[in-house]
Design a protein around this motif. Structure first.
Motif, PDB file in Angstrom:
ATOM      1  N   LEU A  23       0.836  -1.200   0.000  1.00  0.00           N
ATOM      2  CA  LEU A  23       0.000   0.000   0.000  1.00  0.00           C
ATOM      3  C   LEU A  23       0.872   1.252   0.000  1.00  0.00           C
ATOM      4  CD1 LEU A  23      -2.807  -1.049   2.494  1.00  0.00           C
ATOM      5  CD2 LEU A  23      -3.007  -0.786   0.013  1.00  0.00           C
ATOM      6  N   LEU A  24       1.911   1.255   0.831  1.00  0.00           N
ATOM      7  CA  LEU A  24       2.818   2.402   0.887  1.00  0.00           C
ATOM      8  C   LEU A  24       3.533   2.604  -0.448  1.00  0.00           C
ATOM      9  CD1 LEU A  24       4.084   4.663   2.536  1.00  0.00           C
ATOM     10  CD2 LEU A  24       5.778   3.007   3.352  1.00  0.00           C
ATOM     11  N   TRP A  25       3.979   1.505  -1.056  1.00  0.00           N
ATOM     12  CA  TRP A  25       4.637   1.604  -2.369  1.00  0.00           C
ATOM     13  C   TRP A  25       3.686   2.223  -3.391  1.00  0.00           C
ATOM     14  CZ3 TRP A  25       9.666   0.000  -3.593  1.00  0.00           C
ATOM     15  CH2 TRP A  25      10.011   0.137  -4.942  1.00  0.00           C
ATOM     16  N   GLY A  26       2.435   1.791  -3.369  1.00  0.00           N
ATOM     17  CA  GLY A  26       1.453   2.349  -4.288  1.00  0.00           C
ATOM     18  C   GLY A  26       1.256   3.845  -4.096  1.00  0.00           C
ATOM     19  N   VAL A  27       1.286   4.296  -2.849  1.00  0.00           N
ATOM     20  CA  VAL A  27       1.159   5.721  -2.557  1.00  0.00           C
ATOM     21  C   VAL A  27       2.339   6.483  -3.145  1.00  0.00           C
ATOM     22  CG1 VAL A  27       1.236   7.439  -0.696  1.00  0.00           C
ATOM     23  CG2 VAL A  27      -0.250   5.438  -0.484  1.00  0.00           C
ATOM     24  N   VAL A  28       3.545   5.993  -2.893  1.00  0.00           N
ATOM     25  CA  VAL A  28       4.759   6.695  -3.311  1.00  0.00           C
ATOM     26  C   VAL A  28       4.989   6.587  -4.816  1.00  0.00           C
ATOM     27  CG1 VAL A  28       7.274   6.720  -3.078  1.00  0.00           C
ATOM     28  CG2 VAL A  28       5.841   6.455  -1.041  1.00  0.00           C
ATOM     29  N   ALA A  29       4.857   5.393  -5.369  1.00  0.00           N
ATOM     30  CA  ALA A  29       5.246   5.160  -6.763  1.00  0.00           C
ATOM     31  C   ALA A  29       4.129   5.407  -7.778  1.00  0.00           C
ATOM     32  CB  ALA A  29       5.766   3.731  -6.930  1.00  0.00           C
ATOM     33  N   ASP A  30       2.888   5.222  -7.360  1.00  0.00           N
ATOM     34  CA  ASP A  30       1.790   5.285  -8.329  1.00  0.00           C
ATOM     35  C   ASP A  30       0.685   6.273  -7.972  1.00  0.00           C
ATOM     36  OD1 ASP A  30       2.845   3.412 -10.114  1.00  0.00           O
ATOM     37  OD2 ASP A  30       2.062   1.736  -8.950  1.00  0.00           O
ATOM     38  N   GLY A  31       0.840   6.995  -6.883  1.00  0.00           N
ATOM     39  CA  GLY A  31      -0.188   7.953  -6.500  1.00  0.00           C
ATOM     40  C   GLY A  31      -1.465   7.318  -5.977  1.00  0.00           C
ATOM     41  N   PHE A  32      -1.382   6.065  -5.546  1.00  0.00           N
ATOM     42  CA  PHE A  32      -2.543   5.364  -4.986  1.00  0.00           C
ATOM     43  C   PHE A  32      -2.979   6.045  -3.689  1.00  0.00           C
ATOM     44  CE2 PHE A  32      -3.958   1.929  -2.045  1.00  0.00           C
ATOM     45  CZ  PHE A  32      -5.142   1.614  -2.685  1.00  0.00           C
ATOM     46  N   ARG A  33      -4.279   6.141  -3.487  1.00  0.00           N
ATOM     47  CA  ARG A  33      -4.829   6.745  -2.274  1.00  0.00           C
ATOM     48  C   ARG A  33      -5.604   5.684  -1.490  1.00  0.00           C
ATOM     49  NH1 ARG A  33      -3.944  12.091  -1.128  1.00  0.00           N
ATOM     50  NH2 ARG A  33      -6.054  12.188  -0.401  1.00  0.00           N
ATOM     51  N   PRO A  34      -4.967   5.075  -0.477  1.00  0.00           N
ATOM     52  CA  PRO A  34      -5.680   4.051   0.288  1.00  0.00           C
ATOM     53  C   PRO A  34      -6.855   4.668   1.056  1.00  0.00           C
ATOM     54  CG  PRO A  34      -3.573   4.563   1.314  1.00  0.00           C
ATOM     55  CD  PRO A  34      -3.631   5.328   0.028  1.00  0.00           C
ATOM     56  N   ASP A  35      -7.924   3.898   1.161  1.00  0.00           N
ATOM     57  CA  ASP A  35      -9.046   4.375   1.967  1.00  0.00           C
ATOM     58  C   ASP A  35      -8.887   3.859   3.397  1.00  0.00           C
ATOM     59  OD1 ASP A  35     -10.015   1.711   2.052  1.00  0.00           O
ATOM     60  OD2 ASP A  35     -11.445   2.054   0.420  1.00  0.00           O
ATOM     61  N   ARG A  36      -9.826   4.194   4.237  1.00  0.00           N
ATOM     62  CA  ARG A  36      -9.688   3.824   5.657  1.00  0.00           C
ATOM     63  C   ARG A  36      -9.659   2.315   5.849  1.00  0.00           C
ATOM     64  NH1 ARG A  36     -15.426   6.235   7.363  1.00  0.00           N
ATOM     65  NH2 ARG A  36     -16.685   4.760   6.211  1.00  0.00           N
ATOM     66  N   TYR A  37     -10.337   1.582   4.993  1.00  0.00           N
ATOM     67  CA  TYR A  37     -10.345   0.124   5.127  1.00  0.00           C
ATOM     68  C   TYR A  37      -9.000  -0.475   4.730  1.00  0.00           C
ATOM     69  CZ  TYR A  37     -15.252   1.047   5.747  1.00  0.00           C
ATOM     70  OH  TYR A  37     -16.434   1.548   6.209  1.00  0.00           O
ATOM     71  N   ASP A  38      -8.351   0.116   3.731  1.00  0.00           N
ATOM     72  CA  ASP A  38      -6.989  -0.297   3.396  1.00  0.00           C
ATOM     73  C   ASP A  38      -6.078  -0.080   4.605  1.00  0.00           C
ATOM     74  OD1 ASP A  38      -7.562  -0.877   0.658  1.00  0.00           O
ATOM     75  OD2 ASP A  38      -7.306   1.241   0.137  1.00  0.00           O
TER      76      ASP A  38
END
Length: 111
Positions: free
Chosen positions: A75-90
């Motif tokens: 999840l952290l990699w997705g945030v940093v590398a791909d701009g992924f925005r995890p929701d509260r359930y993630d």
């Protein structure tokens, strides 16, 4: 000190495995070519060696605990590398997984 070493090895393993998988993804799915895919395969191989450096001698315990690190790290990699925005359930799920890592790896055990 063993706990600090163990945590550092989990972080290094996560960088190798998640980074390797991301590189393969970039090479194949994003058509960036064999250099990306090959670098990913190498990083995944390094991950396999890093896991063997954990102080605990039980393969099943190490890999089970690493699964929790992988979930949160992905999840952290997705945030940093791909701009992924995890929701509260993630985030809740990742927290539960990391709590599992702590229980599996660092709970006091008898001899």
């Amino acid at each position: 000190m063993l706990v600090v070493r163990s945590i550092a090895l989990f972080v290094l393993a996560a960088l190798c495995e998640i980074g390797g998988a991301w590189l393969v993804w970039q090479g194949v799915r994003e058509h960036r070519g064999l250099i990306f895919a090959g670098a990913g395969v190498l990083a995944l191989g390094v991950y396999g060696f890093v896991a063997t450096l954990q102080p605990d001698a039980h393969f099943g315990r190490i890999l089970a605990a690493y699964g929790g690190v992988f979930v949160a790290g992905s999840l952290l990699w997705g945030v940093v590398a791909d701009g992924f925005r995890p929701d509260r359930y993630d985030l809740i799920g990742a927290g539960i997984c990391l709590l599992g890592v702590v229980v599996i790896m660092y709970a006091p055990r008898g001899a």
